[in-house]
Write an enzyme that holds these catalytic residues in place. Sequence first.
Site, PDB file in Angstrom:
ATOM      1  CG  PHE A 126      -1.933   1.059   1.226  1.00 12.59           C
ATOM      2  CD1 PHE A 126      -3.132   0.887   0.553  1.00 12.59           C
ATOM      3  CD2 PHE A 126      -1.699   2.259   1.873  1.00 12.59           C
ATOM      4  CE1 PHE A 126      -4.081   1.901   0.534  1.00 12.59           C
ATOM      5  CE2 PHE A 126      -2.651   3.276   1.858  1.00 12.59           C
ATOM      6  CZ  PHE A 126      -3.848   3.087   1.183  1.00 12.59           C
ATOM      7  CG  ASP A 197       0.785  -1.471   7.794  1.00  8.26           C
ATOM      8  OD1 ASP A 197      -0.300  -1.874   8.259  1.00  8.26           O
ATOM      9  OD2 ASP A 197       0.892  -0.447   7.099  1.00  8.26           O
ATOM     10  CE1 TYR A 222      -8.838   3.033   7.024  1.00  5.18           C
ATOM     11  CE2 TYR A 222      -7.953   4.508   8.679  1.00  5.18           C
ATOM     12  CZ  TYR A 222      -7.859   3.907   7.444  1.00  5.18           C
ATOM     13  OH  TYR A 222      -6.789   4.205   6.638  1.00  5.18           O
ATOM     14  CE  LYS A 223      -7.262  -0.029   5.495  1.00  6.59           C
ATOM     15  NZ  LYS A 223      -5.827  -0.047   5.168  1.00  6.59           N
ATOM     16  NE  ARG A 371      -9.352  -3.932  -1.533  1.00  4.88           N
ATOM     17  CZ  ARG A 371      -8.834  -3.099  -0.631  1.00  4.88           C
ATOM     18  NH1 ARG A 371      -7.630  -3.331  -0.141  1.00  4.88           N
ATOM     19  NH2 ARG A 371      -9.495  -2.035  -0.236  1.00  4.88           N
TER      20      ARG A 371
END
Length: 412
Positions: A126, A197, A222-223, A371
């Site tokens: 990412f 991460d 927040y995921k 995804r």
Amino acid sequence: MTLTRNDFVELDKNDPMAHFADEFHIPEGVIYLDGNSLGAMPKKAMARARKVIEQEWGHDLIKSWNKAGWFNLIEKLGDKTATLIGANKGEVIHCDSTGLNLHKLVAAALDMRPDRKVIVMEGSNFPTDNYMVQGLIRQLGRGHEIRFAEDGEILGAISDDVAVVCLTHVHYKTGHLHDMDAITKKAHDVGALAIWDLCHSAGALPVDLNGSNVDMAVGCTYKYLNGGPGSQAFVFVAKRHQGTAVQPLTGWWSHEAPFAFERDYRPRTDIRQMSTGTEPILSLAVSEVGLDIFMRADMDEIRKKSLKLTDLFMQLIEEQLDGYDFKIVTPMQHDRRGSQVSISCNNGFPIMQALIEAGVVGDFRAPDIMRFGFTPLYVSYVNMWDAVERLRNIMENGSWDRPEFKQVGAVT
Ligand SMILES: *Cc1c(COP(=O)(O)O)cnc(C)c1O
């Protein structure tokens, strides 16, 4: 044997985690397969937000820093998150964003290995992780460089000139899962530090940071953790490094005695040194609601259901969408993947837009990845069947080819 919808209905009936779905707000008719990007809203989030605004802020005003525990919320939440990622109390806090925390950690780690110049990272990670480290290197001006390696090349890239290995545990695009244990061990064997991460791991699968002897880690809330849009990230520093690892954004919250208002900076020697300054309390407080649901769930059960959901989804894609241009790029092997399924497809963008229109929410990652994220707390087995059926309809009637599905918004 070919699956039927009834098989999925039966699986839901026997699912020990099915009751958790009631704790989330999912709009009628929506199959939400994007909890890996923005987790769904826990129903109690509204009441918590209302309490913070009306009572804690509206009525108690400044007293709430003590009375409502605002000042210590970063540690309180950190201690809860610690239980999900194999960390101990006092090793995790919530603050700032993932990118900012990564900057702090890499800076602290580079200071701990002053004679080494190389940081190993995954080029296809990412991008913000790589961008943040590139910015840090420019700012430091001490000749550091990133050695980019891809999955399969990582161990070979870790040599004795490496200061830090900084990787994302589960790849955001393909969903592949790195061997945290082996990579961390290799980093330590050459004298480097390992920073992980956990954006796509925390809340998605069991993580054992201390079991793998990890040095530092960051991750989103927040995921999979359902903390709410833009909720603070978490940051982990192993106890053995606290006091030695000193991050450079040395705001007053990370000072040894913030309310002494001294002229000069003195670093704290606990995990709070990783914070910087006053946190958006509303966001922080609301994110505890999602975390509290996890405190009642068993991470091993979550993983078991996640693997079953993803296995079935992949099986259905292969059975029902054979003949279309879909290629599953997520590894099939359980120990090589997280909780998402990524499918490469030339017309992935308009197909995903048509699918979203049909109530199946996934997302698209350039250049060609559709995804789907699987969040066992609120995704059901029958959702798998219905999602693939809606996708098959879109392919059979060709509706994805309509011009409205080809318009690209600011966020995909
Ligand atoms: C989602 C994600 C981020 C998000 O970073 P922010 O600073 O919160 O914008 C960072 N890294 C990875 C690997 C991610 O998946």
